[in-house]
Design an enzyme around this catalytic site. Structure first.
Site, PDB file in Angstrom:
ATOM      1  CG  HIS A 246      -2.104   0.876   1.026  1.00  0.00           C
ATOM      2  ND1 HIS A 246      -2.065   2.109   1.264  1.00  0.00           N
ATOM      3  CD2 HIS A 246      -3.531   0.341   0.872  1.00  0.00           C
ATOM      4  CE1 HIS A 246      -3.261   2.249   1.134  1.00  0.00           C
ATOM      5  NE2 HIS A 246      -4.067   2.271   1.011  1.00  0.00           N
ATOM      6  CD  GLU A 301      -8.810  -4.282  -3.937  1.00  0.00           C
ATOM      7  OE1 GLU A 301      -9.720  -4.668  -2.788  1.00  0.00           O
ATOM      8  OE2 GLU A 301      -8.989  -2.984  -4.418  1.00  0.00           O
TER       9      GLU A 301
END
Ligand code: ACO
Length: 361
Positions: A246, A301
């Site tokens: 991320h 996700e």
């Protein structure tokens, strides 16, 4: 040159804060873990309050407004659905959202939020060879979406799980799609154009396009014995492992834990969860070896994929479901940006050749 604008602050917002080192997400003054149990309508009330001329929204006001706007949006389905046949599911959603008129009298933040599940359900049904089903205003948004997509009422546990997912992904600071929405809003192009642009940014595999590929990865790995060799080979080929890493979080994404608990609460085969956990553990170990200078952890996700799979949502609709949730954040950010009313127009540094002499006529 900071091409990715890492750590550059370009907006002030009251909506959400991503604490990348603490692994926290704050949404309008609340920790994510404390609001994950809200209905989607209550979450919208939380985000929209103070940003529109209306008196404070209550959960019930939002529920009534969304229910009416879903019926308005359904009128767009019949004229547009056939044109989606040559498109992917997310491209079909892009077309549907673009079909909404700026002249529509329903407040646009309500219309955008209500129309998205209507369109996403119609797209999923069309792709499965079924006709679209009209909204039922007596349902809440999450339950009505599952009913419209499946053709029958969903169990309460599924409605709750979807709602947890939608609330968990509703807003997340100045992510790429939200920034896109704010840039478009700053030109006074209007909320509907802003959210179409946001969806275009979301569909990329580095942003909202990852959960489908997470399941593809789990399927390709196939067995517990194959986890380590498969992941090692993928990293040797310099591929990115979907569901990890991320830009802002340097620790585990707090949304991953909320969604892991949600996935575990759904009965869809404990083996699937155990397998995913084994893949996650091995992936984290290999990523740490592969990138010792850069902490890469599980992102939202990874467990999104398991939640949506358990809810029997077709894999090609995963990005569209993400858009249903993130539409909450996009609309709120556009409302906030419109109040600022300042064109976003940064500068670039020219690094091309300087003119030498006039071009010959
Ligand atoms: N698998 C393998 N390597 C990775 C991964 C990954 N998932 N993520 C980052 N890296 C590597 C990069 O290749 C890079 O290596 P290098 O220094 O040798 O070139 C290094 O880690 C640093 O990565 P960056 O590209 O600087 O990280 P960035 O902040 O740009 O990327 C991103 C963030 C796009 C999410 C990235 O981690 C990624 O591609 N992940 C996989 C796709 C994914 O899960 N997307 C969903 C994100 S969550 C969301 O948007 C809702």
């Amino acid at each position: 040159m900071n091409q990715g604008l890492d750590d550059v602050v370009v907006a002030e917002t009251v909506l959400s804060h991503v604490d990348g080192t603490g692994g926290r997400l704050v949404v309008r003054g609340h920790e994510l873990e404390d609001i994950a149990g809200l209905s989607f309508e209550a979450l919208l009330a939380l985000l929209w309050n103070g940003l529109t001329p209306q008196p404070p929204w209550a959960e019930e006001d939002v529920r009534t407004a969304l229910a009416a706007a879903r019926l308005v949006a359904f009128e767009r389905v019949a004229p547009t659905i056939a044109a989606t046949d040559r498109l992917s599911a997310v491209e079909a959603l892009r077309l549907f959202l673009a079909s909404l008129a700026d002249a529509d009298t329903t407040p646009h933040h309500v219309l955008a939020a209500a129309a998205t599940p209507v369109f996403v359900a119609a797209i999923a049904r069309r792709r499965a060879g079924h006709v679209p089903i009209a909204p039922d205003p007596t349902f809440g948004q999450a339950g009505d979406f599952l009913r419209m997509m499946r053709g029958e009422n969903a169990p309460a546990a599924h409605v709750r799980a979807l709602e947890t997912y939608l609330v968990t992904v509703a807003d997340h600071g100045l992510n790429a799609s939200t920034f896109t929405a704010r840039i478009i809003a700053s030109t006074r192009a209007g909320l509907l154009s802003s959210v179409v642009g946001a969806l275009c940014a979301l569909k990329g595999p580095l942003h909202g396009g990852a959960p489908g590929p997470v399941l593809d990865m789990l399927d390709a790995i196939g067995s517990f014995e194959n986890i380590r060799p498969w992941l090692k080979q993928a990293l040797a080929r310099e591929e990115r492992l979907m569901g990890f890493g991320h830009r802002v979080y340097r620790v585990r994404d707090p949304r991953a834990d909320v969604l892991k608990a949600t996935a575990a609460g759904l009965r869809h085969g404990e083996n699937r969860i155990r397998f995913a956990e084994a893949v996650e553990a091995e992936a984290l170990a290999l990523l740490a070896q592969h990138h010792p200078g850069r902490r890469l952890d599980t992102n939202v996700e990874f467990y999104t994929a398991l939640v949506l799979e358990a809810l029997q949502i077709p894999r090609d609709s995963f990005t569209n479901i993400f858009a249903m949730g993130r539409m909450a954040g996009w609309t709120a950010h556009v409302l906030e940006q419109e109040r600022i009313d300042r064109l976003i127009r940064p500068q670039s540094r020219y690094v091309g050749p300087q003119p030498q002499r006039p071009i010959a006529a």
